[in-house]
Scaffold this active site. Structure first.
Site: not given
Length: 710
Positions: A3-5, A8, A44
């Site tokens: 997941q990107s961050s 999230q 992340g």
């Protein structure tokens, strides 16, 4: 899975559960559960690059070694959002025969159709990332151009309830920021601001940006980078800006931040909120910093006045190439003196030094010019300020027909100028007193904050259960630390009050009289060299030096007037150390009656020194006598007809020791010609002493009354 961050990962938990459910999908397809490997170390992290993505790098390594039969993901964007990384993974899967599965179906990269579909999905994933970023960027720019974008604020500003930028309600924070800006205006140097805060034992606030204490305000010693941040940030001038920095990613995946010039900023809105300084003053500060910056890739046009003895630091221009001249210091007769050198060509191209000009002669001539021009410039300024003085000057202008009337005119101007100078001196004194009071108030607020923290720690310690020793010990340690901070703050306040000299009426009177006499102020040993440099910078724009048979200095004054000074070349080292002619003349005269050691004592008693400023001694007098080919005392006495002991012994038909004994006994007169008591003797005349057996020398009468033995 990825997941990107981290936001999230924490908030979008449904996506996390769906990705972990892929394990069950692999088991349903026939793989044993213990052979299913879940790679979740990229949680992340953005998929725009492989930099810092240990999970993706592990996946590529496993596939390339043929250890993976199938790669599962919700969609292609979970694996990579960069076409280069995605196609590299496809090529490796095709070589190792590894399958790829997403929500739409199963793909074999070895087949053309499946590889084409996967390539299009990767391209769409990268395009999707671009569209998302462009959409977010557009919203930021639109909000920034209205001045409504919320950004992290520097120390001294906070957001109110409506997200508007306002000054910090803490008066101590505002006073610290104002103090930094005022000191820089007075000194013109960021380093001097740091030194002033350190000398006055002042602290500066900073806000913690990350971690569990995010947003908390802490106080500590002022740093140089903090001063530069305050001076460069247009927010302190009441302007909203966006796009001062550009974030770039290097080839190794690192992020670099580059400052952009002002014409490349995206948004700059003046008078957006209340500032600590005006925008015009902020621009002046930027010009001052840019002129003094050595890291801008350009030649510095000015420097902050410093402590060195070079009066014209930063004002010299080479008359040959037009570049700025630098300063070099060396010792001359135990005193530090300056040289002005044009070194750019020598440093950049390995050539010769363009010009090297000794500084003391030029500095003395320019200082004399300034002191001569200072009074007319001050009179001109006074005439512009006061109309009454202009009227008197106009009336006195009609009386300039005679020398006496011109003297009366000058006296009238000086009579009116003196109150103005006194008033200016008193204003400066009051301003210094106000700054001292402001510094004392800042120290007092720091003491109040420390006392508040100590009282708070005390209340927490007294409120805890005594039986809970773990908590009580921790609170007791916090209380003790707060008490030590209170003691240190109180000590700083007391020491500053002792060291700070109060501005008494006697001091005001002294400063007023000192300001009225510019010449005495300039030559006062207590005036720092930095202050003389500031006076010179106020009056001089630049000085162009050209060295030929003589030194030509073209001085441009701030008022527009120009002066050309024609100066002789300074003497070289040998000529500079040459013995002064009066000393040589004195030695020549003293050789008639004295030896070298006696001459050295006489010269020292007269206060004379050698060319190097050293006292005289016997060997130095001998060297000077030989270098200047002065007739020695021996030759002078021989020219008078005096005889040596051997010659006199032959005349009197006695031995040389007998001559010496007769001289010591006073029977013969003699003249010393060196410092070993060696003498020359005049002819004894018709009645010389004779040998008399059995008669002591002290009972014998000399042949003639001898002269004083020298």
């Amino acid at each position: 899975m990825r997941q990107s961050s981290l936001k999230q990962v924490v908030n979008n938990s449904e996506s996390t559960q769906r990705q972990y459910a892929l394990r069950g999908r692999a088991v349903a397809l026939g793989w044993e559960e213990d052979r299913v490997v879940v790679i979740d170390s990229d949680q992340g992290r953005s998929g725009a690059s492989t930099a810092g993505r240990d999970g993706f790098q592990r996946l590529v390594a496993e596939v390339s070694m043929g250890r993976a039969g199938i790669v599962l993901g919700l969609e292609v964007s979970r694996l990579a959002r960069n076409n280069t990384d995605w196609h590299r993974l496809l090529e490796i899967c095709a070589l190792s025969g590894t399958l790829i599965l997403d929500e739409d179906g199963l793909y074999d990269p070895r087949t053309f159709n499946d590889r084409l579909v996967l390539g299009m999905k990767g391209t769409m994933s990268e395009a999707e990332l671009h569209l998302l970023g462009a959409r977010l960027r557009g919203g930021q720019l639109a909000k920034a151009r209205r001045g409504e974008l919320k950004q992290p604020l520097p120390v001294g500003y906070v957001h109110d309830y409506a997200d508007r930028i306002v000054k910090d309600p803490d008066t101590a924070v505002r006073a610290a920021v104002e103090r930094v800006l005022d000191v820089f205006t007075a000194t013109g140097s960021a380093r001097q601001v740091v030194k002033t805060f350190a000398a006055e034992h002042l602290t500066f606030p900073s806000r913690i940006r990350t971690g569990p204490r995010k947003g908390e305000l802490v106080w500590g010693p002022l740093k140089h980078w903090q001063v530069l941040n305050v001076l460069h940030n247009p927010l302190y001038a009441g302007a909203f800006c966006y796009g001062r920095r550009k974030v770039e990613r290097t080839t190794d995946g690192r992020v670099s931040i580059r400052l952009l010039p002002r014409d490349q900023w995206d948004t700059l809105i003046e008078d957006h909120h209340e500032g600590y300084v005006t925008f015009a003053r902020w621009e002046t500060n930027q010009a001052t910093l840019a002129a003094q910056a050595a890291s801008r890739g350009l030649e510095r046009t000015a420097t902050a006045p410093r402590e060195g003895p070079a009066l014209l630091q930063g004002l010299m221009i080479c008359g040959r190439c037009g570049r700025r001249m630098t300063i070099g210091y060396h010792l001359r007769q135990g005193r530090e003196v300056s040289d002005y050198r044009c070194m750019t060509h020598a440093i950049q191209e390995g050539g010769r030094v363009c010009q090297r000009i000794p500084g003391p002669g030029v500095e003395q001539a320019v200082a004399a010019l300034l002191l001569e021009e200072l009074t007319p410039l001050a009179v001109e300024a006074a005439l512009q300020v006061t109309g009454r003085l202009a009227a008197r000057a106009a009336e006195a202008d009609r009386l300039r027909s005679t020398h006496l009337q011109r003297a009366q005119h000058r006296a009238l101007l000086l009579e009116e100028l003196t109150p103005l100078a006194v008033e200016a001196a008193l204003q400066v004194t009051d301003r210094l007193a106000a700054r001292a009071a402001e510094a004392d108030r800042l120290r007092s607020t720091h003491l109040q904050r420390a006392q508040h923290r100590a009282d708070l720690a005390k209340r927490r310690y007294l409120a805890v259960d005594p039986d809970n020793r773990l908590v009580a010990d921790s609170l007791e340690a916090d209380w003790n630390a707060a008490l030590r901070e209170v003691a240190a703050a109180r000590k700083d306040v007391e020491r500053a009050r002792i060291e700070t000299e109060p501005v008494t009426e006697a001091l005001r009177h002294k400063l007023a009289h000192l300001a009225g006499d510019v010449h005495r102020l300039w030559h006062d040993p207590g005036t720092p060299m930095r202050e003389r440099k500031r006076i010179a910078r106020l009056l001089i724009t630049d000085i162009t030096l050209t060295k030929g048979e003589r030194i030509t200095a073209r001085v441009r004054l701030s008022g527009g007037r120009h002066h050309t000074l024609d100066l002789p070349l300074p003497l070289g080292g040998g000529k500079l150390w040459q013995t002064p002619k009066p000393v040589v003349t004195a030695i020549d005269a003293l050789l008639e009656d004295h030896t070298d050691a006696e001459i050295a004592d006489i010269l020292n008693q007269r206060g004379l020194t050698s060319g190097k400023g050293l006292p005289f001694h016997r060997l130095l007098v001998r060297d000077i006598r030989e270098d200047y080919q002065l007739t020695s005392r021996f030759d002078r006495l021989r020219d008078r007809g005096l005889l040596t002991a051997y010659e006199l012994a032959d005349i009197l038909d006695v031995s040389v020791p007998t001559i010496w004994k007769w001289h010591r006994g006073g029977l013969l007169e003699g003249e010393k010609y060196n410092d070993k008591n060696a003498c020359l003797y005049p002819h004894p005349g018709p009645n010389p002493p004779r040998v008399q057996q059995g008669v002591r020398l002290d009972r014998r009468r000399p042949a003639a009354t001898p002269k004083r033995t020298r």
